[in-house]
Design an enzyme around this catalytic site. Structure first.
Site, PDB file in Angstrom:
ATOM      1  N   GLY A 166     -15.061  -6.411 -49.212  1.00  0.00           N
ATOM      2  CA  GLY A 166     -16.436  -6.893 -49.145  1.00  0.00           C
ATOM      3  C   GLY A 166     -16.625  -8.124 -50.005  1.00  0.00           C
ATOM      4  O   GLY A 166     -15.910  -8.318 -50.995  1.00  0.00           O
ATOM      5  N   THR A 189      -7.183  -2.981 -49.588  1.00  0.00           N
ATOM      6  CA  THR A 189      -6.822  -2.657 -48.212  1.00  0.00           C
ATOM      7  C   THR A 189      -6.188  -3.853 -47.478  1.00  0.00           C
ATOM      8  O   THR A 189      -6.622  -4.983 -47.640  1.00  0.00           O
ATOM      9  CB  THR A 189      -8.085  -2.195 -47.456  1.00  0.00           C
ATOM     10  OG1 THR A 189      -8.619  -1.082 -48.153  1.00  0.00           O
ATOM     11  CG2 THR A 189      -7.780  -1.798 -46.032  1.00  0.00           C
ATOM     12  N   GLU A 206     -13.195   4.740 -48.733  1.00  0.00           N
ATOM     13  CA  GLU A 206     -12.894   5.552 -49.927  1.00  0.00           C
ATOM     14  C   GLU A 206     -12.074   6.800 -49.579  1.00  0.00           C
ATOM     15  O   GLU A 206     -12.317   7.878 -50.098  1.00  0.00           O
ATOM     16  CB  GLU A 206     -14.185   5.944 -50.663  1.00  0.00           C
ATOM     17  CG  GLU A 206     -14.936   4.789 -51.287  1.00  0.00           C
ATOM     18  CD  GLU A 206     -14.138   4.032 -52.347  1.00  0.00           C
ATOM     19  OE1 GLU A 206     -13.192   4.602 -52.917  1.00  0.00           O
ATOM     20  OE2 GLU A 206     -14.443   2.846 -52.559  1.00  0.00           O
TER      21      GLU A 206
END
Lengths: 658, 658
Positions: B177, B138, B421
């Site tokens: 993350g 992303t 997702e």
């Protein structure tokens, strides 16, 4: 420099943004005053909210106290007074990020519930901040149901004192704002006992902390209730009373007094007090409910014309996400609702001002209607606006989920409005009770208050719309809403009667109808909101494109409500399936129409960048730069001990030696 | 000692709670293993979440890293392995409060996308934690639309390296993350350029931090993106690349390779990779979506039998709030949905296991159906469960709003599942595209996948129900759901065709139908969920009352869906108004029936007090004590500098001298 994707949206506005802002403010002069207040507050660094998203609960509390103290100074400097025209803009300009709000509730409760002598003693002390007041009503075990409060106040004739106690843990005061750490005094609501007889809930002024060193007074246990979903800046507190004695004079005694010998005396009418409680529900709508939705719309809509994602047409540039029908369907109904409820709020304010004048003339006739409207609309508007803010948040995808978008805090704060000042379901049931009563009265030919006269006129017709354009006629959709409200009320009244006639006890029958009663109450409020929006549009100036765009929003608000709740309109055949397809077509057409003015419509709310406090919603639309610059300042970008403690040993392979 | 108001609820259970728990776990042996894992984790103080609600984002991150490192040790001690039967219970036992989840994604992406040589090099390093991996897909400007990613990787034949760059701010990696502070390596997705020709998105292994001292590598700018609505424990990061060179071998090359001379070679089928991405959407349902809803139901339902408020019958004790119909109507449909989607998840898991076996046999026929189901159900279940958790939170009033209830963090965390997702609306539109395609194929008599064969069988009948009990027959309601799904799909297909035939361009026509396409996709998933629930109940053991109570929940799930969406069922007259009244009656009756077993039904989820981490939801139901004891430990009850700094000068009247 403005992001060109945002700038282009402003060039094609079909109306004058400045004129619409003035309309919302109630005139250009009000706009001027409001902007002056905002400018004064926002240019003062003490009031900055820039670091808010990085602060701990303790830091937020300290900042809120600092701001509250500084505000006194500021008001003095600026010559603002509590009765001046600027006052009502201060709280909005601060975005509510300030302490001592309960101090005002403390003062108001004394003014309303206290005797002249009590007012003369306490109000000057409070005004000069020689004490900090709070308001201790809610307990661990009881909220909306006031009769159930368990704190006791026993009158001791020997000493002419009340002895206050928390007889069990569920009787602990819990939630009062400003009480956890700041307040020195509070108004405690307790069951009054005289000679072992209970006289119900009464208010008592109790000192809880020393004025010298702020230590807790004897018999007092108090503290902060800890972390909440939002309201980190407020020290919501707990309070436990153990044989706390206050003099007889500390029971607020405008309406009831305990004489020295223990005689209990009622005096005057409590109805005005009842009215005061009702108005609180209305007074919160503007600042606590509408403003957050208007901010969320501003943020999400500006972001949606700057964010480009995927291609709408092959070979072209990626499309602005607001050009997708699904994105329009998320955001534009929220925008329409913000305007709709803005005008509902005006309507309610006016009605309550009228009610207040009547009550001062000792005419209490309007009270039941005002109570029903304030309860119902408090519930409907908080619910609708909370859902709207959540939709705005989710419509911004990942970036909406960052605190820096401003949307999470808007959501977590507005959510509380569904809970405080009366739980929404209970409030809707109070409105429903009024509706059923009025429906029965109307059916029996008795007169009913103006907002419910329509219940008498049950028509069994059909919706007369012939094509999709007919659904842009307010007469058509207002009547549809009215029909649904009448049907739901009358059907539930019939079910209730049937149950009772079949031998079910009254309270059981009522409980078995509550799901449907809630539906009826919502339908009633929705009908009034639609009708009021249409009537407001009718009266608007036709110049500068204002009336036209407001008419579109009104249509959208009405048709979105039908589209989202088709079953209610289809149920008895009032609207046919073919007509419902027309509604859908008109509704979807309207989305594309309003999309063109979406940015000007949020610009008209006139929020400054500082008041939005959002990386996505700024006036210039430079979203990505702002996110990046802001994130770099996060405390999470400071050196963490985690590396030396855990990561280094891990990477240097302590683990493999396990 | 258990609160008697809660204890009495357990004595009247109509079924064996232990049997139901075993059923949910997939057998008593699984229950035993799960409990052993939970016991081992919860008895270890390093894994405690007790202070979680009091911690700052930095403290949460540090705790998560500490737990992740400790977990390695723990697994070693306990003899748990990644392939052992205990493994799948660890994450649930930790409530996901642990770092390095992306390390596993890093490893999986290398296993799936890397060549054998790459796997041989990197996987052992990762397994031994000689590096910490992340996954950088992303960007600030692009999420779900992967083709739009802007990071570039240019092949330099001279040095046999790829040169990675972030050409503009929107191309910054954002959200990955474990990348903000922890990761040393990451898989970067970038547009591959060879000799100035773009070959689309490819994955590259990039080292971002030194293995010696954790400092950022040359050309790398990285950090933490700051505060979010939840996920404080995760260091979601940003990454900016400036002429970062990685060797040719670092492009993951199972499917595509760049030869030394710059020749681009595709090899093998990427379909298995496509399948992997699809399974991720399914794999998150259990831990990230169902568990939070099940926890929220446990908390809210236990609280609702302990909380007494107001009187249902005059003269009696105050009533448990779960005895109010409106409270039942809030909570029990969420409980039914938790069970419904639990079984949907089983169904999807089974389907995907079958799909995986087929794909290994090089049969890719199931892929489109699996993609449509995983997309649609990811969206529908996350949406439904998020709304459910919010309802549970609001149903607990003020106490639900305290972080100590556990509900706010469940809500703010599950909300993210609607976003990550794959954005839900986009996913639903992918399902809709599949539906339209299958509907057209079916209409033309061509074969379609099993889950959509029903689209071929368009019936124009009416619902045959004659009384309210008929609506407790699965055949009746399954057919109603099927009818609605067919109608919405076929009507939208017709609208789409009409628009195209009237000259609207294909992509515009699609956009103009998207609101309705989303409705069709939801109806399809809802139909499958209801059908699967009914089929599951059919197969259950009839002993120990299990089947009976599950049948009630299935009925409630189905009827609540109709009751909440009556318009869809009334629209074309398939269901009449009289039948809808029967649905309402049956639905409201069911609430009262299931209410009796509400506590046993949440007990069966078998959450420990530590895993709920809630003052409202504990097994013993001593809500008020727990709130009070917990609040006293809040950091907001430490001494604040606000008194000395602001309150003291205020109270001692500095202000009056202004």
């Amino acid at each position: 420099s403005v992001n060109p994707d945002l700038g282009s949206e402003r060039q094609t506005a079909s109306f004058s943004v400045e004129r619409l802002t003035a309309l919302l403010d109630g005139g250009a002069e009000q706009t001027r005053i409001r902007r002056a207040v905002v400018e004064a507050i926002e240019s003062d660094p003490v009031f900055s909210r820039e670091n808010q998203y990085f602060q701990t609960q303790n830091e937020r509390y300290e900042a809120a106290v600092r701001k509250a103290v500084h505000l006194q100074k500021k008001m003095h400097e600026m010559g603002w007074t509590e009765n001046g025209p600027e006052y009502k803009y201060i709280y909005r300009a601060l975005s509510g990020d300030v302490a001592f709000l309960l101090h005002h509730v403390f003062m108001r409760s004394i003014s309303v519930l206290g005797s002249d002598k009590q007012i003369a003693k306490w109000i000057p002390l409070a005004t000069q901040h020689k004490l900090i007041g709070s308001y201790a009503q809610t307990e661990l075990g009881h909220g909306t149901y006031l009769q159930g409060l368990e704190t006791t106040a026993v009158f001791d004739t020997a000493t002419q004192e009340f002895i206050l106690n928390t007889p069990k843990i569920s009787a602990m005061k819990w939630w009062p704002g400003d009480m956890g750490r700041s307040a020195t005094h509070t108004v405690v609501f307790a069951q009054l006992y005289i000679h072992e007889k209970c006289y119900g809930i009464h208010p008592f002024i109790v000192q809880i902390r020393s004025l010298q060193d702020h230590s807790l007074c004897p018999g007092i246990t108090a503290g902060d209730i800890g972390p909440k979903m939002n309201f980190e800046h407020i020290d919501n507190g707990y309070l436990l009373l153990k044989n706390v004695r206050v003099p007889r004079e500390n029971m607020l005694s405008k309406f009831c007094e305990v004489r020295p010998d223990g005689t209990y005396v009622r005096q005057g009418s409590q109805k005005i007090n009842y009215f005061t409680m009702t108005t609180v529900r209305i007074s919160l709508i503007s600042d606590e409910v509408l403003t957050p939705l208007m901010k969320a719309c501003t943020i999400a809509i500006r972001y949606s014309v700057v964010r480009r994602q995927s291609k709408l047409k092959p070979g072209e540039q990626e499309a602005k996400i607001l050009d997708y029908q699904t994105q329009q369907e998320k955001l534009l109904p929220q925008l329409a609702a913000a305007y709709a409820f803005y005008f509902t709020n005006d309507y309610l304010q006016e009605l309550f001002n009228r009610g207040y004048r009547e009550i001062q003339r000792k005419n209490f006739d309007m009270l039941p209607e005002l109570h029903a409207l304030s309860s119902g609309f408090k519930a409907v508007i908080t619910q609708h606006c909370t859902a709207g803010v959540e939709i705005c948040l989710r419509a911004c995808g990942g970036h909406g989920y960052s605190l820096l978008s401003g949307l999470p805090s808007l959501y977590t704060k507005i959510l509380a409005s569904c809970i405080y000042e009366g739980e929404n379901t209970i409030l809707l049931l109070q409105t429903a009770r009024f509706l059923i009563k009025c429906f029965m009265a109307a059916s029996a030919g008795q007169p009913v208050p103006p907002s419910v006269t329509y219940l008498a006129a049950v028509k069994h017709g059909k919706c007369p719309a012939k094509n999709k354009l007919d659904f842009l006629s307010p007469d058509i959709y207002i009547e549809a809403y009215q029909h649904v409200a009448v049907r739901l009320t009358s059907n539930t009244a019939a079910k209730l009667q049937d149950l009772i006639q079949s031998g079910v006890k009254k309270h059981d029958a009522w409980n078995q109808c509550t799901v449907q009663l809630v539906q009826a109450a919502k339908a009633h409020c929705h009908y009034i909101a639609v009708k009021n929006f249409a009537e407001t549009v009718e009266k608007l100036e036709t110049k500068a494109g204002i009336q036209k765009i407001m008419k579109h929003l009104c249509d959208l608000f009405a048709l979105h409500g039908i589209f989202s709740n088709t079953g209610a309109f289809l149920h008895d055949g009032y609207t046919s399936a073919a007509q419902m397809d027309m509604v859908t077509a008109s509704y979807l057409d309207l989305l594309a129409v309003i999309r063109k003015d979406a940015v000007p419509l949020v610009d008209a709310f006139d929020f400054t960048d500082k008041s939005l406090n959002s990386a996505l919603g700024s006036y210039d639309g430079h979203v990505y730069q702002r996110l990046y610059e802001w994130a770099q300042r996060s405390p999470t970008n400071q050196m963490s001990p985690a590396y030396e403690r855990y990561l280094k040993p891990l990477l240097h392979n302590t683990l493999s030696k396990l």
